[in-house]
Design an enzyme around this catalytic site. Structure first.
Site, PDB file in Angstrom:
ATOM      1  N   GLY A  65       0.834  -1.193   0.000  1.00 15.95           N
ATOM      2  CA  GLY A  65       0.000   0.000   0.000  1.00 15.95           C
ATOM      3  C   GLY A  65       0.865   1.238   0.000  1.00 15.95           C
ATOM      4  N   CYS A  92       5.331  -5.934   1.673  1.00 14.95           N
ATOM      5  CA  CYS A  92       5.625  -4.500   1.729  1.00 14.95           C
ATOM      6  C   CYS A  92       4.883  -3.840   2.905  1.00 14.95           C
ATOM      7  CB  CYS A  92       5.302  -3.850   0.387  1.00 14.95           C
ATOM      8  SG  CYS A  92       6.028  -2.204   0.191  1.00 14.95           S
ATOM      9  N   TYR A  93       3.813  -3.071   2.628  1.00 12.39           N
ATOM     10  CA  TYR A  93       3.032  -2.478   3.716  1.00 12.39           C
ATOM     11  C   TYR A  93       2.527  -3.572   4.658  1.00 12.39           C
ATOM     12  CZ  TYR A  93      -0.567   0.252   6.149  1.00 12.39           C
ATOM     13  OH  TYR A  93      -1.340   0.871   7.113  1.00 12.39           O
ATOM     14  N   HIS A 178       8.234  -6.963  -3.492  1.00  8.87           N
ATOM     15  CA  HIS A 178       7.000  -7.392  -4.160  1.00  8.87           C
ATOM     16  C   HIS A 178       7.247  -8.659  -4.970  1.00  8.87           C
ATOM     17  CE1 HIS A 178       4.331  -3.950  -3.291  1.00  8.87           C
ATOM     18  NE2 HIS A 178       5.450  -3.263  -3.232  1.00  8.87           N
ATOM     19  N   GLU A 180       5.096 -10.458  -6.419  1.00  6.24           N
ATOM     20  CA  GLU A 180       4.082 -10.640  -7.464  1.00  6.24           C
ATOM     21  C   GLU A 180       4.466 -10.011  -8.799  1.00  6.24           C
ATOM     22  OE1 GLU A 180       2.720  -6.912  -5.138  1.00  6.24           O
ATOM     23  OE2 GLU A 180       3.882  -8.754  -4.817  1.00  6.24           O
ATOM     24  N   ASP A 237     -17.338 -11.643 -22.977  1.00  4.25           N
ATOM     25  CA  ASP A 237     -17.844 -11.757 -21.614  1.00  4.25           C
ATOM     26  C   ASP A 237     -19.320 -12.131 -21.569  1.00  4.25           C
ATOM     27  OD1 ASP A 237     -15.305 -10.775 -21.192  1.00  4.25           O
ATOM     28  OD2 ASP A 237     -16.000  -8.712 -20.947  1.00  4.25           O
ATOM     29  N   LYS A 386     -10.065 -11.496 -17.914  1.00  7.98           N
ATOM     30  CA  LYS A 386     -10.436 -11.799 -19.289  1.00  7.98           C
ATOM     31  C   LYS A 386      -9.841 -13.111 -19.794  1.00  7.98           C
ATOM     32  CE  LYS A 386     -12.178  -9.250 -21.964  1.00  7.98           C
ATOM     33  NZ  LYS A 386     -13.569  -9.055 -22.439  1.00  7.98           N
TER      34      LYS A 386
END
Length: 530
Positions: A65, A92-93, A178, A180, A237, A386
């Protein structure tokens, strides 16, 4: 507004809950976990703990964050999340939140770290199992853990700060970097260690499982005699959503394809043909173009456009549902359900549902819906990205021609016409957009880019054609590359393709005399201009 037919998580699955503290990377955590075939769900950090635990998670991740834990506006979460006994990973945060609330000290770092950094791992833990002792990671922090809470020890460091901590007896781990993002080279392995090895999550979230559980849930939700209508656009979709619901309730689903006056060239006829002949869906076509264009007359604000279109869509669906009921119902149930192809990015961008995140734009099928709508929602794809929807469609046996269609916004060309939407401006953009798509396809690039389209600007400029002065609109071409629409890079289209698109538009479309190319990525821009 009603709850979608599918709950945020299927309790029969191994689920990882991610509490979002406002990081721009939070959705990447969810995507990375799903790549292991493990279901993940992102919740606001403010979600009550009982709602988090109701999902029966195998583990919890505390995201990054932008705030300091000492900021007055710092995102708040129930600190009791640290007492659940479930495996916890702070990112992180999230590391700083753990440190602060468990009795440690967080302070401004002497040297802030942003971007690439080298981490030295000097203690074997389950989180770093099988990883090298030196890692290349991505950092983004100004504060650091100055003093650790009791029971924690340092596992890894950079030259400037603590990079990872652990209290394995309480199943708590945290990293300052991070994992990710792609810039952290062994990030996927680290996350897999947490999700699969530490949390023991089963890798059972597959398209086949999703289809089976979703179809069963829709059957239960609608009941044995209930009827539904689907707002069909012809895109990926809504088409996948329609096929899923039709699999659950059969001919009790009627798909309504609305001509809202801002469709692409010839799309009203093409979509009807495709949906009936390729997908064998029951389609009712409603030409409501005059209704929509009258609502858009004089409207220039993007949010007002989206909400006007969202409101009118629901009004049309209500009218069509009544017609279906009056024509076909003989003592059965009223049409009570509306199926929509809402995706996770739509939800994220439409409302500040993730703690301190900001509203980006209202999507007509989320933030643009009226609060007093009569129909209840079924949104079977609401938790999907998606690419995941396309995987579901392939498992349903849908044609690639439909699954590989580029995304098209629910409000249609209205959000690609900057300024007022008029029949004249719609006609101009339809022609320009058709040329853009045609040339992208001819160049073999249609499936290689995420989206490619034309935008009509409220700007006129002087030109010269046939030795005569012109004063006409400017058209922008937009083409982007993306995985899920959450972030995007502008596509470096070949100059020859751009040259042909520009030449054809200026030559063939009356009302445009200038073409420009948009080279803005997302962020800071959005994919659509409005």
């Amino acid at each position: 507004m009603s709850t979608p037919a599918n709950s945020p998580a299927d309790n029969s699955l191994s689920t990882i809950v991610i509490l979002d503290f406002g990081s721009q990377y939070t959705q990447l955590i969810a995507r990375r976990i799903r790549e292991f075939n493990v279901f993940s769900v992102v919740l606001p950090c403010t979600t009550p703990l009982e709602k988090v635990l109701a999902l029966n998670p195998k583990g919890i991740i505390l995201s990054g964050g932008p705030s300091s834990v000492y900021d007055a506006s710092a995102p708040k979460a129930d600190a009791k999340v640290l007492e659940t006994g479930l495996p916890l990973l702070g990112v992180c945060y999230g590391l700083q939140f753990m440190t602060h609330h468990l009795g440690g000290v967080v302070a401004p770092a002497a040297a802030r770290e942003y971007g690439h950094a080298e981490v030295t791992v000097f203690e074997e833990t389950a989180l770093f199992h099988g990883l090298p002792s030196t890692l290349e990671v991505w950092m983004s922090h100004g504060d650091h853990a100055e003093k650790l809470p009791d029971g924690f020890h340092v596992v890894a460091r950079t030259s400037n700060a603590v990079a990872a901590i652990a209290d394995e007896s309480r199943k708590m781990w945290a990293v300052q970097f991070h994992p990710e993002v792609a810039h952290t080279r062994q990030g996927m392995e680290l996350l897999k260690n947490f999700v699969v090895n530490i949390c023991g999550a089963k890798q059972d979230w597959t398209p086949a499982h999703f289809i089976e559980t979703t179809v069963a849930h829709i059957k239960e939700q609608v009941g044995p005699t209930g009827h539904a209508i689907c707002g069909l656009s012809g895109g990926v979709d809504s088409s996948v959503a329609a096929v899923l619901v039709a699999k659950a309730i059969g001919d009790r689903l009627t798909c309504i394809f609305v001509n809202n006056g801002v469709l692409r060239k010839d799309e009203f006829a093409k979509v009807q043909k495709t949906m009936r002949e390729e997908l064998h869906l029951n389609v009712v076509a409603a030409d409501a173009s005059e209704r929509f264009l009258s609502k858009l007359a004089g409207v220039t604000d993007p949010e007002k456009k989206r909400k006007a279109i969202g409101n009118e869509f629901i009004a049309v669906f209500d009218d069509e549902a009544k017609k279906i009921f009056d024509a076909n119902n003989s003592g059965g149930e009223e049409v009570a359900w509306l199926v929509q192809g809402t995706l996770y990015p739509d939800v994220i961008e439409s409302a500040s549902v993730h703690g301190p995140s900001h509203v980006i734009k209202s999507h007509h099928n989320v933030g643009g819906l009226p609060e007093d709508m009569k129909l209840k929602l079924i949104e079977p794809l609401r938790d999907l990205f998606k690419d995941e929807v396309r995987r579901i469609g392939r498992d349903l046996g849908m044609p690639e021609e439909i699954l590989e269609r580029q995304p098209f916004p629910g409000p249609g060309l209205a959000v690609r016409i900057l300024g007022e939407v008029t029949p004249e401006r719609v006609a101009i953009l339809q022609e320009a957009d058709a040329i853009c798509v045609d040339e992208i396809k001819k160049a073999g690039l249609y499936r290689k880019v995420w989206q490619s389209f034309a935008v009509l600007l409220p700007v006129k400029s002087v030109g010269v054609m046939g030795d005569q002065r012109t004063y006409a609109y400017t058209c922008a071409i937009r083409a982007v590359e993306s995985e899920d629409g959450m972030t995007a890079d502008w596509a470096a289209l070949p100059y020859e393709v751009l040259r042909t698109i520009s030449s054809r538009i200026v030559s063939e479309v009356h009302g445009i005399n200038r073409v420009v190319y948009d080279i803005t990525s997302k962020p800071p821009g959005t994919i659509e201009w409005e």
